[in-house]
Design an enzyme around this catalytic site. Structure first.
Site, PDB file in Angstrom:
ATOM      1  N   CYS A 148     -54.936  11.392  13.906  1.00  0.00           N
ATOM      2  CA  CYS A 148     -56.003  11.948  13.060  1.00  0.00           C
ATOM      3  C   CYS A 148     -57.099  12.563  13.927  1.00  0.00           C
ATOM      4  O   CYS A 148     -57.770  13.518  13.501  1.00  0.00           O
ATOM      5  CB  CYS A 148     -56.582  10.884  12.141  1.00  0.00           C
ATOM      6  SG  CYS A 148     -57.219   9.419  12.986  1.00  0.00           S
ATOM      7  N   HIS A 185     -60.543   5.804  11.810  1.00  0.00           N
ATOM      8  CA  HIS A 185     -59.911   7.010  11.269  1.00  0.00           C
ATOM      9  C   HIS A 185     -60.864   8.199  11.357  1.00  0.00           C
ATOM     10  O   HIS A 185     -62.064   8.067  11.104  1.00  0.00           O
ATOM     11  CB  HIS A 185     -59.515   6.773   9.803  1.00  0.00           C
ATOM     12  CG  HIS A 185     -58.752   7.898   9.187  1.00  0.00           C
ATOM     13  ND1 HIS A 185     -57.570   8.374   9.700  1.00  0.00           N
ATOM     14  CD2 HIS A 185     -59.017   8.662   8.079  1.00  0.00           C
ATOM     15  CE1 HIS A 185     -57.124   9.372   8.942  1.00  0.00           C
ATOM     16  NE2 HIS A 185     -57.992   9.569   7.960  1.00  0.00           N
TER      17      HIS A 185
END
Length: 526
Positions: free
Chosen positions: A114, A450
């Site tokens: 990510c 994330h």
């Protein structure tokens, strides 16, 4: 013969017309036909009382010299029945769908990637970068083959090819080739943890390394001209270093390039401006020739060149020895959607920027007042009569009241731009930036959590998104459409959705949820 000068706005242009008030409206329309090419039967000229009719007596309309009128209508024949066969969505190829649909393509998470996906999406926001990448030589016959000796130029070509692929498909793309090339060029991104899984990485490090590789590749490919990064994303400081322990030590001055501004976060950092100011004033220890030992020096920086795109990095991660991890500073730091950096500039540059900055703000205020006036007029008349033609006339009348003021301010803004900055599309000539992209991180450390990317939609994109989002409206004035509430794209790896700008306001920090790590600003246009 009684004539007066009028100004007619059509399709973003202004036409000066001498109108004979003794002639009917039809003659006026033929005058405009000779200027615009729009057939009189297709013209809709908005005047007091509604649309101008062919037999209208111009003397009764209360027209004033240099009054601005609005004309609607297109050049050419009326639309005809389509010759070709109608194509349904289900019959379109991926390429045709990609060109028709507005939703951008996401990137598949290939296992803790990510950080890379958010960086690649952020770089894609700047169209000039893609144009510069297109000038690189072809990838070659190797195609998707990977080599242990990959160079930065290979990474640049892979990125170019990936952006081409993203234009021509509607499903999320797997950036496997680019990912493996990145790991070969910069081995730190190939670090593995337990069970052989690739580790999470810092998005800011990936963003910076990719920019470095692109700049090296583009500079090598075109040594006679500056690359996109050097021209559109690089600024320059003037530097001054003074010894804090003795005035006898000579001041050292110079210049220094920068590709980003850093926001340092301490216990008293509440606003982005606080952190930026701290980054321009540093205390360092170095040898003093006068004192014959190490001494404290103060390094002061001031901006002397502002690029079109400005990257701001929040220093949210620091190394903790006890945990042996890059931990996250959770403190809340407020950042603006419009950033004024004039106070960070050297006096000479600041003087050039302030005058045009103030004019731009005056112009923006006048345009906002125009939009509000049009909206009030439309709402009031629609509630009273419900007639669309009357509503359009009222909108035009309300808009006309501000046109001359806006035209005057537009001219003043152009005249206020300093000659040394005018015409250079790589520079910021106002000192003002608008926020167009944010890379966020959720979690406690850079090695976990994330990353996501958030991108402000352009006007056309926002209108399309608003069409399917309840409660979102648009107000049209002439040829310019103003959004009531800006919309943003959310890139959560392969999932791309639309969010309100209010969501971006929650990314100031203060917890483990999404916090801004990188801000991408673009020079305010006028």
């Amino acid at each position: 013969m009684s004539t007066i000068p009028l100004v007619v706005r059509h399709a973003g242009k202004k036409y000066d017309v001498e109108v004979d008030l003794d002639q009917p409206g039809e003659v006026f329309k033929f005058q405009l036909y000779s200027l615009t090419g729009v057939d009189p039967e297709r013209q809709k000229i908005l005047v007091k009382g509604g649309q101008l009719k062919d037999d209208a007596d111009l003397k009764t309309l209360g027209l004033k010299p240099n009054q601005i009128l609005m004309m609607l209508g297109t050049v050419g024949e009326l639309p005809k029945e389509p010759v070709g066969k109608m194509t349904f969505v289900e019959d379109m190829t991926d390429r045709e769908l990609a060109q028709t649909m507005k939703t951008p393509v996401g990137l598949v998470n290939l296992g803790n990637t990510c950080y890379l996906n958010s960086s690649l999406q952020c770089l894609r926001v700047m169209p000039e970068l893609a144009e510069d990448l297109d000038t690189l030589p072809p990838t070659g016959s190797s195609g998707g083959t990977l080599f242990a000796g990959s160079q930065p130029s290979d990474l640049a070509k892979r990125l170019r090819d990936m952006y081409h692929d993203m234009k021509n498909q509607t499903t999320a793309l797997q950036p496997l080739v680019l990912l493996n090339t990145l790991r070969m060029v910069y081995p730190q991104f190939a670090e593995q943890g337990e069970h052989g899984r690739y580790k999470q990485q810092d998005a800011e490090e990936a963003f910076t390394q990719i920019l470095s590789a692109l700049n090296q590749s583009l500079t090598t490919a075109h040594p006679s001209s500056p690359s996109f990064i050097d021209s559109y994303m690089s600024g320059e400081f003037s530097t001054s270093m003074r010894c804090a322990e003795t005035d006898a030590e000579p001041e050292i001055t110079g210049t220094e390039k920068f590709s980003k501004l850093v926001c340092h976060i301490t216990g008293d950092t509440n606003f982005l401006s606080d952190g930026l100011q701290k980054s321009l004033l540093e205390t360092i220890e170095k040898n003093s020739d006068v004192l014959g030992r190490n001494a404290q020096f103060t390094l002061t920086k001031q901006i002397v060149r502002l690029p079109k795109y400005l990257v701001v990095h929040f220093m949210r991660f620091y190394w903790r020895r006890d945990t042996q991890k890059k931990s996250k500073i959770l403190r809340k730091v407020t950042f603006p959607f419009e950033l004024d950096v004039t106070d960070l500039c050297a006096p000479e540059l600041k003087t050039k920027l302030v005058a045009v900055r103030d004019k731009v703000r005056d112009l923006r205020k006048a345009r906002e007042e125009q939009v509000r006036a049009v909206k009030r007029a439309r709402t009031k008349l629609a509630d009273a009569s419900g007639e669309s033609s009357s509503t359009s006339a009222a909108s035009a009348s309300a808009s006309d009241e501000y046109e001359s003021e806006i035209s005057r301010l537009e001219k003043e803004v152009e005249e206020a731009v300093d000659p040394t900055l005018k015409g250079d599309k790589t520079l910021n000539s106002t000192g003002l930036y608008e926020l167009i992209g944010v890379i966020t991180h959720s979690g406690k450390s850079a090695d976990s959590g994330h990353y996501q990317f958030w991108c402000k939609q352009e006007i056309e994109e926002s209108q399309d998104a608003a069409a399917s989002t309840a409660g979102t409206k648009a107000v049209t004035v002439g040829t310019t459409t103003q959004k009531e509430e800006p919309k943003w794209w959310r890139f959560n790896d392969d999932k791309v959705t639309v969010v309100d700008q209010s969501k971006i306001e929650t990314m100031m920090g203060g917890g483990e949820s999404d916090s801004a790590l990188i801000l991408l600003y673009r020079s305010v246009s006028f």
